[in-house]
Design an enzyme around this catalytic site. Structure first.
Site, PDB file in Angstrom:
ATOM      1  N   LYS A 421       0.847  -1.189   0.000  1.00  0.00           N
ATOM      2  CA  LYS A 421       0.000   0.000   0.000  1.00  0.00           C
ATOM      3  C   LYS A 421       0.886   1.244   0.000  1.00  0.00           C
ATOM      4  O   LYS A 421       1.844   1.327   0.757  1.00  0.00           O
ATOM      5  CB  LYS A 421      -0.902   0.004   1.232  1.00  0.00           C
ATOM      6  CG  LYS A 421      -1.937  -1.116   1.250  1.00  0.00           C
ATOM      7  CD  LYS A 421      -2.787  -1.053   2.497  1.00  0.00           C
ATOM      8  CE  LYS A 421      -3.756  -2.206   2.587  1.00  0.00           C
ATOM      9  NZ  LYS A 421      -4.815  -2.133   1.561  1.00  0.00           N
ATOM     10  N   ARG A 497     -10.167 -11.817   0.700  1.00  0.00           N
ATOM     11  CA  ARG A 497     -10.993 -12.846   0.057  1.00  0.00           C
ATOM     12  C   ARG A 497     -10.295 -14.201   0.044  1.00  0.00           C
ATOM     13  O   ARG A 497     -10.947 -15.237   0.049  1.00  0.00           O
ATOM     14  CB  ARG A 497     -11.359 -12.391  -1.359  1.00  0.00           C
ATOM     15  CG  ARG A 497     -10.182 -12.232  -2.299  1.00  0.00           C
ATOM     16  CD  ARG A 497     -10.523 -11.409  -3.522  1.00  0.00           C
ATOM     17  NE  ARG A 497     -10.745  -9.998  -3.179  1.00  0.00           N
ATOM     18  CZ  ARG A 497     -11.120  -9.068  -4.054  1.00  0.00           C
ATOM     19  NH1 ARG A 497     -11.342  -9.409  -5.321  1.00  0.00           N
ATOM     20  NH2 ARG A 497     -11.285  -7.828  -3.667  1.00  0.00           N
TER      21      ARG A 497
END
Length: 659
Positions: A421, A497
């Site tokens: 990030k 996920r």
């Protein structure tokens, strides 16, 4: 002499817990001492470094733990003529210092932080006199906060103004819309009457929990004990109101000067008695005729029964405490909360609260995940010093007819992995375990309130830390999920996920769940789909979709359905791979939040059980933005799951009666 030492071997970071730089500085200083000719200079350097060692606790621990270095430390720094005299004293001092350090560390680890606010829900009734009597007995409370919607506060005889020693026209400025709050000072007490917004559309619950949360946070601050008298319309508003008040008093705090310990007592006073609700039961009668034709007739029975929602204060207290505990977990920084400490916290909760209720605990951690085929969780968390874990809490009552599993994403920190990030996107990623916190404490509230009498309940926590390391999983890796399907990694920052896919596969394969609800702070695009207040969710059942929406309204954990259309946004359509069963990221930005949920749902097994309107009920809740409010975690998830559990328990009981 020191050149014979392998510095990299002695001062390894994992062993000593301090930067290598610290140890090397000590070696360099010690090396200089040996070549100094002046005794005064030796003493000066010795005193200087000794003082620095005192200031650097970690460096001192190195010197104490390494006996060989301690000996050299003395031989080099102290003239040879006084070594026999001082060595024993030095080593004795080191032992005493070491004991002091250990005691200090132990006390720091074992002494809990003080809880700034003790929140107690005393009573829920239609009689204001009960609250007034309790108020008279509580002499320590210096602030009395009376809150409610305008209509509830200013209606005739809504408040016992005489008992509160307030003038009869005290609420007139609020009734005339001159102000939303008014304050009086009587006999050393501050009495505040305040209203909050009563504007509610069909997508908001029976009361504006967000407005009540903000009002209580503003008016009930300070250092004194507080009594809150909440005037509500009916019992349908109690759950939302209690959780909104609970959110106004967060538990986590690490300030040098802690907030004063104080008590906040809450009394709910209802304008209406608890309502009876109308239930409709439909039974099917199958009749076989001589012509072999089957005739089905339906019989519908309508009756009024008491509301399924209990308004007992003790019951509300358990749920409100769970909300505060969930928020406390999410607020905890990653240097305190990591996969290892998270698992220990769950173990402690199980031992203190759940074990006596018959709850079992299963922990699959570290390389056992890899060996047992949990490729998603293992690959996401293997780069961290604190290895990932799958934690399962299970409660199975004697009369359980169904099995319900809740699956939560527990990323204690998400650096993004090798797709790191950037641009400040890493800040705030301690909250990436908000889904698992809601699942954990929603489970606690449900079990302790004995809600799940007709179904077995399992809480599955997918705990990991997505770090950057040589061991990190990479883009282009192909990993095998617990469902048996393979996933080509496109983005290591789409890691949530990958954890959830193993969690739902475990729920459907090993637990044979009839209902699966997974919850996560999964996508930033959730805010574009359903906003900052409503979580976005998808489900394979139109009936279950309505039940999730109603559970959100009843609790204040609002949720709104996103697009469920697997024929257009299914994994095979927008996440295709030529080398694996799917990718973990979109090939096109087509409803990214809903598509992420469909990716998770694709790992429920067997496939035919979880198709639209199939035998199994499944919902995926993305609560990325609603999990925070007013700069703090808000315990989202506890309320909606608790309310949903009540709905399912009633539903399963009705199904049993029909059979």
């Amino acid at each position: 002499m020191f050149s014979m030492w392998d510095r990299s071997a002695v001062f390894q970071r994992p062993r000593w817990g301090v930067p290598e730089k610290t140890g090397c500085q000590i070696f360099r200083l010690a090396g200089r001492w040996r070549w100094r000719k002046s005794r005064n200079l030796k003493c000066t350097v010795f005193k200087c470094v000794w003082r620095n060692v005192w200031q650097a606790r970690d460096a001192l621990e190195i010197a104490v733990e390494c006996f060989e270095f301690s000996l050299l430390f003395c031989l080099v720094c102290v003239p040879s003529c006084v070594v026999p005299l001082l060595s024993g004293e030095i080593f004795g001092t080191m032992v005493e210092i070491r004991c002091h350090i250990l005691k200090k560390k132990e006390s720091k680890e074992t002494s809990p932080h003080k809880m700034p606010v003790s929140l107690r829900f005393e009573a829920v009734s239609t009689d204001f006199n009960c609250a007034i009597s309790a108020l008279a007995q509580n002499e320590s409370a210096k602030t009395i906060l009376i809150v409610g919607e305008k209509a509830s506060l200013v209606s005739e005889n809504a408040l016992p103004l005489d008992a509160l020693r307030l003038p009869s026209d005290f609420l007139e400025p609020i009734a005339n819309d001159t102000t939303e709050s008014i304050t009086a000072y009587i006999e050393g007490k501050t009495i505040i009457a305040a209203t909050f917004s009563d504007k509610k559309s069909r997508n908001v619950g029976p009361i504006r929990g967000d407005a009540l949360h903000q009002l209580v946070q503003e008016k009930a601050g300070g250092k004194n004990d507080v009594i809150i008298l909440a005037r509500l319309k009916n019992n349908e508003q109690v759950l939302t109101a209690s959780l909104a008040i609970a959110r106004a008093f967060p538990k986590f705090e690490r300030k040098k000067e802690q907030s004063p310990v104080r008590t906040v007592t809450v009394h709910f006073v209802l304008a209406e008695s608890p309502k009876a609700v109308t239930t409709t039961t439909t039974t099917k009668n199958v009749v076989s005729t001589p012509t072999s034709k089957t005739i089905t007739t339906k019989t519908t029975t309508t009756k009024k029964v008491a509301s399924k929602t209990s308004i007992d204060a003790e019951r509300i207290q358990i749920v409100a405490d769970a909300v505060r505990e969930a928020a406390n977990l999410v607020d905890t920084p990653p240097n305190e909360l990591n996969p290892t400490t998270y698992v220990e916290i769950v173990r402690a909760i199980h031992k203190e609260k759940l074990e006596a209720a018959g709850v079992t605990l299963t922990v699959i951690q570290g390389t056992e995940l890899r060996e047992r085929g949990f490729g998603g969780i293992w690959n996401v968390g293997k780069a961290s010093e604190n290895l990932p874990a799958l934690v399962i809490l299970s409660h199975t009552p004697e009369n359980a007819r169904k099995t319900v599993a809740w699956v939560g994403k527990g990323l204690t920190f998400d650096a993004g992995g090798l797709n790191i990030k950037v641009g400040g996107g890493m800040t705030g990623m301690k909250t990436d375990m908000g889904g698992s916190a809601g699942i954990l404490h929603g489970f606690v509230a449900t079990v302790l309130n004995k809600v799940n009498t007709n179904f077995a309940l399992h809480a599955i926590l997918c705990i990991a830390e997505n770090s950057v390391d040589a061991r990190s999983f990479r883009p282009d890796d192909i990993i095998t999920a617990y469902s048996g399907k393979t996933v080509e990694v496109v983005d290591t920052d789409a890691e949530g996920r990958l954890c959830l896919m193993d969690g739902v596969a475990y729920a459907s394969k090993d637990l044979n769940a009839d209902v699966v609800v997974d919850m996560a702070t999964l996508t930033g695009s959730q805010a574009y789909a359903t906003g900052l207040r409503h979580a976005g969710f998808i489900t394979n059942s139109s009936e279950f979709e309505k039940e999730v929406v109603e559970a959100g309204k009843a609790s204040g954990d609002l949720a709104f359905p996103m697009l469920y259309c697997p024929e257009y946004q299914g994994v095979d359509k927008i996440m295709p791979s030529v080398v694996a069963d799917s990718k973990n990221w979109l090939s096109s930005m087509d409803v990214p939040s809903a598509s992420a949920g469909l990716f998770v749902g694709s790992h429920l097994v067997p496939d035919e059980k979880w198709v639209e309107e199939g035998e199994g009920l499944w919902a995926h809740i993305d609560m990325a933005l609603p999990s925070k409010a007013l700069g703090r975690a808000n315990g989202y998830g506890v309320g909606i799951l608790f309310s949903l559990a009540e709905t399912l328990n009633t539903k399963f009981a009705e199904e049993a009666r029909e059979e």
